[in-house]
Design an enzyme around this catalytic site. Structure first.
Site, PDB file in Angstrom:
ATOM      1  CE  LYS A  55      -1.140 -10.054 -10.638  1.00 46.27           C
ATOM      2  NZ  LYS A  55      -1.471  -9.523  -9.299  1.00 46.27           N
ATOM      3  CG  ASN A  60      -1.994  -3.658  -4.418  1.00 47.33           C
ATOM      4  OD1 ASN A  60      -2.359  -3.480  -5.577  1.00 47.33           O
ATOM      5  ND2 ASN A  60      -0.902  -3.089  -3.918  1.00 47.33           N
ATOM      6  CB  ALA A  73      -0.939   0.001   1.206  1.00 43.37           C
ATOM      7  CB  SER A  74       4.438   1.977  -0.050  1.00 40.65           C
ATOM      8  OG  SER A  74       4.878   1.196  -1.145  1.00 40.65           O
ATOM      9  CE1 TYR A  93       1.906  -9.357 -13.076  1.00 41.04           C
ATOM     10  CE2 TYR A  93       0.455  -9.486 -14.987  1.00 41.04           C
ATOM     11  CZ  TYR A  93       0.780  -8.928 -13.760  1.00 41.04           C
ATOM     12  OH  TYR A  93      -0.033  -7.948 -13.223  1.00 41.04           O
ATOM     13  CB  ILE A 149      -3.415   0.309 -14.055  1.00 43.45           C
ATOM     14  CG1 ILE A 149      -4.646  -0.591 -14.169  1.00 43.45           C
ATOM     15  CG2 ILE A 149      -3.643   1.433 -13.044  1.00 43.45           C
ATOM     16  CD1 ILE A 149      -5.902   0.091 -14.663  1.00 43.45           C
ATOM     17  CB  ALA A 186       1.214 -18.890 -14.936  1.00 41.41           C
ATOM     18  CB  SER A 234      -3.412  -9.100 -14.264  1.00 38.81           C
ATOM     19  OG  SER A 234      -3.080  -8.697 -15.586  1.00 38.81           O
ATOM     20  CB  VAL A 256       3.117 -10.508   0.681  1.00 41.03           C
ATOM     21  CG1 VAL A 256       2.528  -9.235   1.267  1.00 41.03           C
ATOM     22  CG2 VAL A 256       3.602 -10.291  -0.750  1.00 41.03           C
TER      23      VAL A 256
END
Length: 242
Positions: free
Chosen positions: A154, A85, A8-9, A150, A183, A152, A137, A59
């Site tokens: 998601k 996230n 969340a930074s 990537y 985004i 795979a 995604s 995480v």
């Protein structure tokens, strides 16, 4: 209401923290390394009059997550909302991807979500309430050239979301995912202006998205307005995937 947002930074995570704070949530800001950016998010939320806590852990590291979540639960309480996230992006031909690339992508994007859910879900089950929103995604739905690993990771997020929704529904816990399109965050830094324009042209709305576009969807799914929605993958991609 208490919300924990991983990563969340900055970017989508910071936007989610602000959006949920505007809805009246107190916010636990998880970050891995950039304390300065996390403190900027904290300051912006402070202006809204909500409480914040900074919580540093990786995480992808189960021991780090366990220690961080134990402290959160002991000192603050079980979050009402969990937003998974935190994630990374590495592009390349499949034959050029290394074991380290695979481990980094799966560790942050897929295992990180699992690690956090494993620690937070028991408290939600005991309370018989809670909401989890995972950030996926569009490539998890369609796959992307040069993004096989990537994609795979998601795709795993989507499958995990649906399965966990079935598992936790009887306990009154909703689990959904938001599936962003292109985004404009730091993950787009490797793209040229021409590349970004070309991506925008592929969407029905003719533009790329902002972190706030994703945060608004997260805030909706976390709200009582979505009380009968679970196990869904909400595409927020400007019509790039229809």
């Amino acid at each position: 209401m208490l919300a924990l947002i991983s990563g969340a930074s900055r970017g989508i995570g910071a936007a989610c923290a602000l959006a949920l704070a505007k809805e009246g949530c107190d916010i636990i800001i998880n970050f891995k390394s950039d304390r300065t950016a996390a403190e900027r998010t904290e300051s912006r939320i402070g202006v809204l009059g909500r409480k914040t806590w900074l919580c540093r852990f990786d995480v992808s590291d189960p021991a780090s997550v366990r220690a961080g979540c134990e402290k959160i639960i002991k000192d603050i309480g079980v979050p009402d909302i969990l937003v998974n996230n935190a994630g990374v992006s590495i592009s390349g031909l499949v034959q050029d991807m290394t074991d380290a690339d695979w481990d980094a992508l799966m560790g942050a994007n897929l295992k990180g979500m699992f690690n956090l859910c494993r620690e937070i879900v028991p408290g939600m089950v005991e309370r018989k309430s809670g909401c989890i929103v995972n950030i996926s995604s569009m490539w998890g739905q369609t796959g992307a050239s040069f993004e096989s690993v990537y994609s795979a990771s998601k795709g795993g997020v989507d499958a995990f979301t649906k399965a966990l929704a079935k598992e936790l529904g009887p306990s009154g816990i909703r689990v959904n995912a938001v599936s962003p399109g292109c985004i404009l965050t730091d993950m787009c830094a490797e793209y040229s202006e021409e590349d970004l324009d070309a991506l925008a042209e592929q969407s029905a709305l003719g533009r790329n998205g902002t972190p706030e576009d994703i945060a608004n969807a997260v805030a909706f799914l976390a709200s009582d307005k979505a009380s009968f929605i679970t196990g869904q993958i909400l595409g927020v991609n400007g019509g790039m995937v229809i």
